[in-house]
Design a protein around this motif. Structure first.
Motif, PDB file in Angstrom:
ATOM      1  N   ALA A 184      11.260  -0.929  -0.702  1.00 57.85           N
ATOM      2  CA  ALA A 184      10.000  -1.084   0.019  1.00 57.85           C
ATOM      3  C   ALA A 184       9.758  -2.559   0.342  1.00 57.85           C
ATOM      4  CB  ALA A 184       8.845  -0.525  -0.802  1.00 57.85           C
ATOM      5  N   ARG A 185       9.154  -2.809   1.499  1.00 57.53           N
ATOM      6  CA  ARG A 185       8.758  -4.166   1.864  1.00 57.53           C
ATOM      7  C   ARG A 185       7.334  -4.414   1.375  1.00 57.53           C
ATOM      8  NH1 ARG A 185       8.528  -5.563   8.070  1.00 57.53           N
ATOM      9  NH2 ARG A 185       6.536  -4.463   7.903  1.00 57.53           N
ATOM     10  N   LEU A 186       7.164  -5.462   0.598  1.00 55.90           N
ATOM     11  CA  LEU A 186       5.835  -5.789   0.072  1.00 55.90           C
ATOM     12  C   LEU A 186       4.951  -6.396   1.135  1.00 55.90           C
ATOM     13  CD1 LEU A 186       6.853  -7.448  -3.315  1.00 55.90           C
ATOM     14  CD2 LEU A 186       5.707  -5.248  -3.037  1.00 55.90           C
ATOM     15  N   TYR A 187       5.460  -7.425   1.785  1.00 50.22           N
ATOM     16  CA  TYR A 187       4.709  -8.207   2.768  1.00 50.22           C
ATOM     17  C   TYR A 187       5.691  -9.122   3.472  1.00 50.22           C
ATOM     18  CZ  TYR A 187       5.048 -11.131  -1.386  1.00 50.22           C
ATOM     19  OH  TYR A 187       5.514 -11.775  -2.481  1.00 50.22           O
ATOM     20  N   ILE A 188       5.238  -9.738   4.545  1.00 55.32           N
ATOM     21  CA  ILE A 188       6.038 -10.741   5.255  1.00 55.32           C
ATOM     22  C   ILE A 188       5.387 -12.092   5.046  1.00 55.32           C
ATOM     23  CG2 ILE A 188       6.825 -11.560   7.512  1.00 55.32           C
ATOM     24  CD1 ILE A 188       6.957  -8.669   8.406  1.00 55.32           C
ATOM     25  N   ALA A 193      -0.886  -9.904  -4.022  1.00 63.50           N
ATOM     26  CA  ALA A 193      -0.856  -9.303  -5.352  1.00 63.50           C
ATOM     27  C   ALA A 193      -1.148  -7.808  -5.310  1.00 63.50           C
ATOM     28  CB  ALA A 193      -1.857 -10.015  -6.262  1.00 63.50           C
ATOM     29  N   GLU A 194      -2.020  -7.369  -4.397  1.00 64.09           N
ATOM     30  CA  GLU A 194      -2.345  -5.946  -4.310  1.00 64.09           C
ATOM     31  C   GLU A 194      -1.124  -5.128  -3.909  1.00 64.09           C
ATOM     32  OE1 GLU A 194      -5.646  -5.394  -1.727  1.00 64.09           O
ATOM     33  OE2 GLU A 194      -7.087  -6.385  -3.060  1.00 64.09           O
ATOM     34  N   ALA A 195      -0.323  -5.676  -3.004  1.00 62.10           N
ATOM     35  CA  ALA A 195       0.892  -4.975  -2.587  1.00 62.10           C
ATOM     36  C   ALA A 195       1.872  -4.849  -3.748  1.00 62.10           C
ATOM     37  CB  ALA A 195       1.545  -5.711  -1.419  1.00 62.10           C
ATOM     38  N   VAL A 196       1.934  -5.874  -4.574  1.00 60.10           N
ATOM     39  CA  VAL A 196       2.799  -5.823  -5.755  1.00 60.10           C
ATOM     40  C   VAL A 196       2.296  -4.774  -6.731  1.00 60.10           C
ATOM     41  CG1 VAL A 196       3.628  -7.115  -7.758  1.00 60.10           C
ATOM     42  CG2 VAL A 196       3.519  -8.235  -5.517  1.00 60.10           C
ATOM     43  N   ALA A 197       0.997  -4.775  -7.011  1.00 59.48           N
ATOM     44  CA  ALA A 197       0.427  -3.821  -7.966  1.00 59.48           C
ATOM     45  C   ALA A 197       0.649  -2.380  -7.530  1.00 59.48           C
ATOM     46  CB  ALA A 197      -1.065  -4.101  -8.138  1.00 59.48           C
ATOM     47  N   ALA A 198       0.609  -2.133  -6.228  1.00 60.53           N
ATOM     48  CA  ALA A 198       0.768  -0.771  -5.710  1.00 60.53           C
ATOM     49  C   ALA A 198       2.139  -0.183  -6.029  1.00 60.53           C
ATOM     50  CB  ALA A 198       0.538  -0.760  -4.201  1.00 60.53           C
ATOM     51  N   GLN A 199       3.111  -1.037  -6.293  1.00 67.61           N
ATOM     52  CA  GLN A 199       4.459  -0.556  -6.616  1.00 67.61           C
ATOM     53  C   GLN A 199       4.628  -0.196  -8.089  1.00 67.61           C
ATOM     54  OE1 GLN A 199       6.917   0.116  -4.515  1.00 67.61           O
ATOM     55  NE2 GLN A 199       5.597  -0.463  -2.783  1.00 67.61           N
ATOM     56  N   MET A 200       3.605  -0.429  -8.903  1.00 71.82           N
ATOM     57  CA  MET A 200       3.616  -0.114 -10.332  1.00 71.82           C
ATOM     58  C   MET A 200       4.865  -0.651 -11.035  1.00 71.82           C
ATOM     59  SD  MET A 200       1.988   3.734 -10.339  1.00 71.82           S
ATOM     60  CE  MET A 200       3.225   4.377  -9.215  1.00 71.82           C
TER      61      MET A 200
END
Length: 253
Positions: free
Chosen positions: A87-91, A96-103
């Motif tokens: 999965a791509r977190l961000y560009i 941090a929210e995108a990281v947390a969503a990946q558990m």
């Protein structure tokens, strides 16, 4: 604690987990072998994929150019990332929210470079164990070994390095070197500047393994530190650019 010290990173060698790992922020305990690793550094992600570490998501760079695919993943491992459904977190800007969503159960961030999420360390370390990896002062082999020990993929790291060493020996037999020494760099035509690889960089160490010698900068040459103090590059621009490229051959990365 008895352990192995590898260029700023010590990893306890025990048959089983937990493992205690020390980085620049202190000692961290990993209770079990990581199952969901998030890499906020697109530079580190390729090495994780190479040792079959369970990386589930990664930061990315600007997509659709000569170095990155449509996801912003580097082209040399972009297809593997697709196969493993990375999965791509961000560009670019860390989130941090995108990281947390990946558990994740382990988060890796780089200490330097354009893909460093060091500014979010406090937020990320509240999500999962977060380790700071410094890749600007070591060979890719040392980095791979380090990541293998952190993730429990030591044998895979050794196998990749062994395969490379065999290929390196074959290539060296077929090579005719350019005049020495050489200047190796990444050039930015828009800014009329260059990042010159040092002997400490992974690129510089690879050239050394191949038999090349890196040119030494003229004494008194002023280099920029707009990217902070780094071991892997010397920033050259303006009137210092031509003077700093003093090798008998130029290698453009």
């Amino acid at each position: 604690m008895l352990g192995l010290f590898v260029l700023g990173f010590s990893v306890a060698h025990a048959a089983d987990w937990p493992r205690q790992i020390a980085d620049s922020r202190g000692v961290h305990t990993l209770d079990h072998k990581p199952l969901r690793i998030v890499s906020t550094s697109v530079t580190l992600t390729g090495s994780l994929l190479a040792i079959d570490a369970p990386v589930v998501a990664s930061g990315a760079t600007a997509p659709n150019n000569r170095v990155a695919d449509e996801n912003g993943f580097l082209r040399q491992w972009g297809e593997i990332a697709k196969q493993r459904k990375l999965a791509r977190l961000y560009i670019g800007e860390p989130n941090a929210e995108a990281v947390a969503a990946q558990m994740p159960d382990l988060i890796l961030i780089s200490a330097t470079g354009g893909d460093s999420a060091l500014a979010l360390y406090d937020q990320l370390s509240a999500i999962a164990p977060t380790l700071i990896i410094n890749y600007d002062d070591k060979s890719w082999q040392t980095l791979l070994t380090q990541l293998g020990e952190i993730t429990g993929q030591e044998q895979q790291a050794k196998a990749r390095i062994s395969d490379f060493n065999q290929q390196l020996a074959k290539v060296k037999q077929q090579m005719t070197l350019t005049p020495q020494p050489v200047s190796a760099l990444v050039y930015n035509p828009a800014a009329h500047s260059a990042n010159l690889w040092t002997a400490d960089s992974a690129q510089g160490q690879l050239l050394s393994q191949l038999g090349f010698t890196l040119a030494t900068l003229p004494e008194g040459l002023h280099a920029s530190q707009s990217q902070g103090k780094r071991h892997d590059i010397i920033q050259l621009g303006g009137e210092n650019l031509a003077a700093g490229l003093n090798g008998e051959a130029l290698f453009l990365f």
